[in-house]
Design an enzyme around this catalytic site. Structure first.
Site, PDB file in Angstrom:
ATOM      1  N   CYS A   1     -22.179  15.614  -4.745  1.00 25.04           N
ATOM      2  CA  CYS A   1     -21.531  16.158  -5.944  1.00 25.04           C
ATOM      3  C   CYS A   1     -22.485  16.119  -7.137  1.00 25.04           C
ATOM      4  O   CYS A   1     -22.628  17.100  -7.858  1.00 25.04           O
ATOM      5  CB  CYS A   1     -20.268  15.362  -6.241  1.00 25.04           C
ATOM      6  N   GLY A   2     -23.134  14.969  -7.316  1.00 23.91           N
ATOM      7  CA  GLY A   2     -24.073  14.847  -8.430  1.00 23.91           C
ATOM      8  C   GLY A   2     -25.234  15.797  -8.299  1.00 23.91           C
ATOM      9  O   GLY A   2     -25.696  16.385  -9.291  1.00 23.91           O
TER      10      GLY A   2
END
Length: 452
Positions: A384-385
């Protein structure tokens, strides 16, 4: 250290070297920027010239966010500050406040920018800022052409500074073979024309807009504010500015936005910009929510809006807010397009929702396979990051200032009898090639004040 990098902390110019594959890690990209620097030589004209002070302070503000090796300034006269671009009272203190360092000799490893009448500061790469009327830019040291460097329109001096920043970055980044060997500039009166040629149609700056709504206070929105403070208002307290944004300052804004700094991280953008504008003498009102289809201008709100947001759905809703004039500025994205800029005005031959889709389709460019992102993945950054980081656009402040200069000049052009610009587009990599569509428009009827 690497694992702590996320989309809020990323230096948006370092991302250029990450996305293009030139940097193997985020640290390598930052090391590249820390190798970039410049010396600025200032002539005696800055002691008494508003335009020369604007050129200097705009250049320092732009460069300290991009050339992380340092900005050294030589020859700053001991003079009072004549423009409300810093809180300091003297010009030298203002230059330091904005990120410069005073020096007595040019760094031989760095290129030089000259403002005003100065003896050559270096035998290496050097540019001269020059402007006249509504035109501004830079010429290299071997080019003897020079404009009058007058006070007719101070935005021309700011554009000269932006052109210098663009050339300095291209020279350091080594991504254009002519950087340092060519002139570069633009005309705010007639975008796309030869900026070094005399233009008898340029009027003196006599009228200024008195009521504006600023939508989005990031790179472009803060550049709008900076340029409004450069304009020669006789009474800034009579200028009403509505500021709209819902976001807060992040670390990454320091690399792109002219009124942002690391001590301000976490503060509302509206309040940061309002404090700065009010210190410059303007009156402000705040709208701290997202702009959208629910946003409707009231009968006593500003009739003219500047829009500097970076998403299509918001732009698509511009036509329903009941503004009489909307000036929208946009910036390019990705390692190949981050220097691009565009301008739209409404009403025009097409509605905003005919140009932009309300469904945000996102960017088609996937840079997550580049070495720098692989290194981040290996350091522990989750999927996600990594996706958030990869989705952020490359950003530089000088492109935002150029786009904002064209936008702020739109009501100025109309106030002085020119037809409007419906569409303009160009690139900071080639300012001589700005394309525009101009159509006749009715006179500007949305309030004005006299210029000094």
């Amino acid at each position: 250290m690497t694992a702590l990098i996320d989309h809020t902390r990323l230096h948006r110019t370092a991302k250029y070297f990450m996305d293009s594959g030139r940097a193997a890690t985020h640290g390598d990209a930052m090391d590249i920027l820390h190798g970039f620097g410049a010396s600025i030589c200032v002539g005696p004209e800055a002691a008494t010239s508003v335009a020369h002070q604007i050129a200097l302070l705009t250049l320092v503000n732009l460069l300290r966010r991009t050339l992380l090796g340092g900005i050294e300034i030589l020859g700053v006269p001991d003079a009072p500050l004549l423009v409300p671009l810093a809180r300091a009272h003297s010009l030298a203190a203002a230059a330091v406040e904005l990120g410069g360092a005073l020096a007595t000799a040019a760094n031989p490893a760095w290129p030089v920018v000259q403002i005003g009448t100065v003896s050559p500061c270096s035998d290496g790469i050097s540019w001269q800022l020059t402007w006249q009327g509504w035109r501004g830019g830079v010429v290299p040291q071997h080019d003897t052409r020079r404009l009058l460097d007058d006070e007719a329109n101070p935005l021309a001096a700011a554009m000269a500074a932006a052109a210098a920043a663009a050339e300095l970055f291209a020279w350091h980044a080594k991504d254009h073979p002519m950087a340092g060997r060519r002139s570069a500039g633009l005309s705010l009166w007639n975008p796309g024309s030869d900026w070094l040629a005399q233009d008898a149609s340029e009027p003196p700056l006599s009228y200024l807009p008195c009521s504006l709504w600023l939508i989005g206070l990031g790179n472009l929105g803060q550049a709008f504010a900076w340029l409004l403070a450069c304009l020669p208002y006789a009474e800034r307290s009579k200028v009403d500015l509505t500021l709209q944004d819902y976001d807060v300052i992040a670390d990454s804004n320091d690399s792109t936005s002219l009124l942002s700094s690391l001590p301000l991280v976490g503060a509302k953008k509206t309040r940061v910009v309002a404090r700065w504008l009010e210190a410059a003498g303007f009156s402000t009102a705040l709208e701290e929510r997202r702009f959208g289809s629910w946003t409707v201008r009231g009968p006593h709100d500003p009739a003219v809006a500047f829009c500097g947001v970076d998403n299509a759905p918001t732009r698509a809703d511009l036509g329903g807010a009941k503004f009489e004039l909307v000036v929208e500025a946009g910036l390019g994205a990705g390692p190949g397009g981050f220097r691009n800029f565009s301008l739209h005005t409404f009403p025009s031959s097409r509605r905003p929702d005919q140009i932009w889709r309300r469904e945000d389709v996102g960017s088609a460019l996937d840079v997550s396979s580049m070495p720098a992102y692989s290194a981040l993945r290996e350091s522990g950054l989750d999927t996600c990051g990594l996706a958030q980081l990869a989705s952020r656009t490359v950003g530089v402040p000088f492109v935002g200032l150029i786009a904002a200069g064209l936008a702020v000049s739109e009501p100025l052009r109309r106030l002085h009898g020119s037809g409007g610009v419906e569409l303009a587009s160009g690139s900071a990599l080639n300012l001589d090639d700005i394309e525009s569509i101009r159509l006749p428009f009715s006179a500007y009827a949305f309030g004005y004040l006299p210029a000094l």
